[in-house]
Design an enzyme around this catalytic site. Structure first.
Site, PDB file in Angstrom:
ATOM      1  CE  LYS A   1      76.417 139.090  79.892  1.00  0.00           C
ATOM      2  NZ  LYS A   1      75.873 139.768  81.072  1.00  0.00           N
TER       3      LYS A   1
ATOM      4  CG  ASP B   1      83.036 144.172  83.899  1.00  0.00           C
ATOM      5  OD1 ASP B   1      83.179 142.934  83.858  1.00  0.00           O
ATOM      6  OD2 ASP B   1      81.979 144.736  83.577  1.00  0.00           O
TER       7      ASP B   1
ATOM      8  CE1 TYR C   1      75.453 145.275  78.733  1.00  0.00           C
ATOM      9  CE2 TYR C   1      75.622 145.712  81.089  1.00  0.00           C
ATOM     10  CZ  TYR C   1      74.893 145.277  79.993  1.00  0.00           C
ATOM     11  OH  TYR C   1      73.611 144.838  80.168  1.00  0.00           O
TER      12      TYR C   1
ATOM     13  NE  ARG D   1      67.090 141.935 103.391  1.00  0.00           N
ATOM     14  CZ  ARG D   1      67.441 142.290 104.632  1.00  0.00           C
ATOM     15  NH1 ARG D   1      68.703 142.589 104.911  1.00  0.00           N
ATOM     16  NH2 ARG D   1      66.538 142.335 105.587  1.00  0.00           N
TER      17      ARG D   1
END
Length: 380
Positions: free
Chosen positions: A200, A175, A102, A49
């Site tokens: 994406k 973004d 979005y 992690r």
């Protein structure tokens, strides 16, 4: 950047593995690491992690491609966004967000962060004065921008908004998912943090979910790294490896996405059954000049409004065959969707509600004549 983009995409963070000479970074599929002594983790690795060599390779590559100081990889784009907000904001703070964004980002602000005490105001990011007017002096901590926006493909002037944000003591967050670092590098234009859904274009093959943050400033980057570990929304090593593999072809893929999109825009623009085409590469687009200034090319995303209204838009989506009816974007295959009923349904009834006659295309890298033929039959 001491090398070209494609060279960095293939080599940054990806030196041959020292022990065997493996050219591709290994997948370190482990949760924990043997330590040489109490308090002496080997090479700093204790628990995956906190750090993992495969994720580190991806993070170094992302930072290089965005010309940033610190790159961080996450389990999804929204995990990256949430970590960023809780790093730089606290209850009582305020954020300016796009009035076209979005749907998942809007949902994060409206249904999650607002309950935590983070206020937000939508503003048209293509209008610097509108953004300036939405800022609350002393309270606004972030100006959040998408450019191009999702799904209306609006364009924000990154350099201008960086000045607006910084004058107010706020950070500019961009973004960059729609453009990818190949087409646009917001940090070089004054932005403080870049956000990606690496699901994406960065990953590019519709086979892995992920997100990223890249910070221009080392101190801010280390704060984000602390919260990445403390909040724990990291991606696994195999996901990091898949994303890194996708990055290697980002440049050549983006050129084909753009080539195909330009051909499709030329076909749709002026079509009797298409009301309006939204694409920053069109000279008629209100953000065309700004996009030409800050982008290498205009991208593979196209939106258009169906001349026959909402039901016609839905019919077009349902008739498409080669364009796959699906959410997401940026993969090698072409996708079609109805934002109002799919990706942006969460914005219904809000200032971010999208037109009901809107169709969004993610143009893939297939033979463009086949894509044009599919649109011809889908338009009816």
């Amino acid at each position: 950047m001491t090398h070209g983009f494609e060279t960095l995409a293939i080599h940054a963070g990806q030196d041959p593995e020292a022990r065997t000479g493996a050219v591709i970074p290994p997948i370190y599929q482990t949760s924990t690491y043997a330590q040489d002594a109490v308090g002496s983790p080997r090479l700093g690795y204790e628990y995956s992690r906190s750090a993992n060599p495969t994720r580190d390779a991806l993070q170094e590559c992302l930072a290089a491609l965005e010309a940033g100081r610190v790159g961080l990889a996450f389990a999804s784009g929204l995990a990256a966004e949430d970590t960023l907000l809780r790093t730089v904001c606290k209850p009582g703070d305020h954020v300016v967000i796009p009035d076209d964004a979005y749907g998942g980002t809007y949902r994060l602000f409206a249904k999650v962060a607002e309950r935590w005490g983070l206020a937000y105001t939508p503003a048209r990011v293509s209008d610097a004065d509108a953004v300036r007017a939405a800022i609350r002096p002393g309270v606004t901590k972030v100006v959040w921008v998408e450019t191009p926006t999702n799904p209306l493909l609006g364009i924000a002037d990154i350099a201008t908004l960086a000045t607006v944000a910084h004058d107010a003591g706020a950070l500019l967050v961009v973004d960059n998912t729609f453009a990818s670092p190949y087409l646009q590098q917001p940090l070089t234009l004054g932005a403080d943090v870049v956000v990606h859904s690496t699901t994406k274009y960065v990953g590019g093959h519709s086979d892995v979910v992920g997100g990223a943050l890249v910070a221009a400033d080392t101190d801010l980057g280390e704060q984000l790294r602390y919260h990445q570990n403390a909040m724990g929304a990291v991606n696994g090593p195999f996901d990091a490896w898949l994303t890194l593999r996708g990055i290697k072809t980002l440049g050549v893929r983006m050129d084909r996405h753009c080539d195909n999109a330009e051909r499709i825009v030329a076909y749709l623009d002026g079509h009797a059954k298409v009301g309006r085409v939204l694409y920053p590469g069109l000279p008629s687009h209100p953000g065309h000049e700004v996009a030409a200034k800050q982008m290498r090319r205009f991208g593979g995303m196209i939106s258009f409004r169906a001349a026959g209204g909402e039901e016609h838009a839905v019919e077009i989506c349902n008739r498409a065959r080669l364009f796959v009816l699906a959410e997401s974007l940026g993969g090698v295959e072409s996708l079609i969707e109805h934002p109002g009923r799919m990706t942006h349904a969460s914005a219904a009834g809000s200032p971010l509600e999208v037109p009901s006659d809107l169709v969004r295309l993610s143009v893939g890298i297939e033979t463009v004549e086949d894509l044009l033929a599919d649109l011809e039959q889908a338009l009816g």
